[in-house]
Write an enzyme that holds these catalytic residues in place. Sequence first.
Site, PDB file in Angstrom:
ATOM      1  N   GLY A 258       0.828  -1.206   0.000  1.00  0.00           N
ATOM      2  CA  GLY A 258       0.000   0.000   0.000  1.00  0.00           C
ATOM      3  C   GLY A 258       0.858   1.250   0.000  1.00  0.00           C
ATOM      4  O   GLY A 258       1.972   1.260  -0.533  1.00  0.00           O
ATOM      5  N   CYS A 259       0.361   2.285   0.620  1.00  0.00           N
ATOM      6  CA  CYS A 259       1.062   3.571   0.656  1.00  0.00           C
ATOM      7  C   CYS A 259       2.455   3.412   1.238  1.00  0.00           C
ATOM      8  O   CYS A 259       2.626   2.919   2.351  1.00  0.00           O
ATOM      9  CB  CYS A 259       0.262   4.561   1.492  1.00  0.00           C
ATOM     10  SG  CYS A 259       1.132   6.090   1.858  1.00  0.00           S
ATOM     11  N   PHE A 260       3.475   3.853   0.490  1.00  0.00           N
ATOM     12  CA  PHE A 260       4.841   3.676   0.996  1.00  0.00           C
ATOM     13  C   PHE A 260       5.147   4.547   2.202  1.00  0.00           C
ATOM     14  O   PHE A 260       6.047   4.230   2.978  1.00  0.00           O
ATOM     15  CB  PHE A 260       5.903   3.808  -0.088  1.00  0.00           C
ATOM     16  CG  PHE A 260       5.817   4.982  -1.023  1.00  0.00           C
ATOM     17  CD1 PHE A 260       5.190   6.163  -0.689  1.00  0.00           C
ATOM     18  CD2 PHE A 260       6.381   4.887  -2.294  1.00  0.00           C
ATOM     19  CE1 PHE A 260       5.142   7.245  -1.564  1.00  0.00           C
ATOM     20  CE2 PHE A 260       6.350   5.957  -3.186  1.00  0.00           C
ATOM     21  CZ  PHE A 260       5.724   7.137  -2.811  1.00  0.00           C
TER      22      PHE A 260
END
Length: 203
Positions: free
Chosen positions: A40-42
């Site tokens: 997902g979002c880094f």
Amino acid sequence: MISMHKIFRRLIVFSILLQLLIACPLQAFAESEEAIFAGGCFWCLEHDLEKLDGVVSAESGYSGGDLINPTYQDHSGHQEVVKVVFDSDIISYKDLLKQYWVNIDPFDNNGQFCDRGYSYKPVIFTSNQEQKRDAKESQETISVGLNIPLEQLKVDIVESKVFWLAENYHQDFAVKNPLKYNFYRSSCGRDNRLKKVWGEYKY
């Protein structure tokens, strides 16, 4: 008897070595390994992993695709990933995998939490046969621990490709922008979903 010339040369060599030791942290001489994960979002995965003991650094970037020099605006075919450099004398790759699993939703390969799409799917990128074996074993352990069929876990395990470092403003985003980060993480429902999936799960 040692000549003054030899003594002088040895003092110079010693002085140079001493300066190198002072300039370079001892950690630089320790054995370190790399791992690449998509979850997902880094911003979130970077922040979750970089605070672990033994993790030397965690950097946000893009990997998995063929596009050269991807950017945040155009990273088609890539996932948002985090490259973790870790001291294997302190934290093993197997232990790092454990931390990766409990920080993702392993049932969703169409994105993670509120972030949808191919670039947010969870992936374990392996750089050698040992990492590949450990990743598959960890997947089997999760399957048994959650008492579910292996095929219900939607995390791909694939060979590593080129890691492209993300733009500077993405690095350490949670530290640089705590209010924005915390609002994003909360509104995205990441922690609520993680609690629902993992609960009191223990390896």
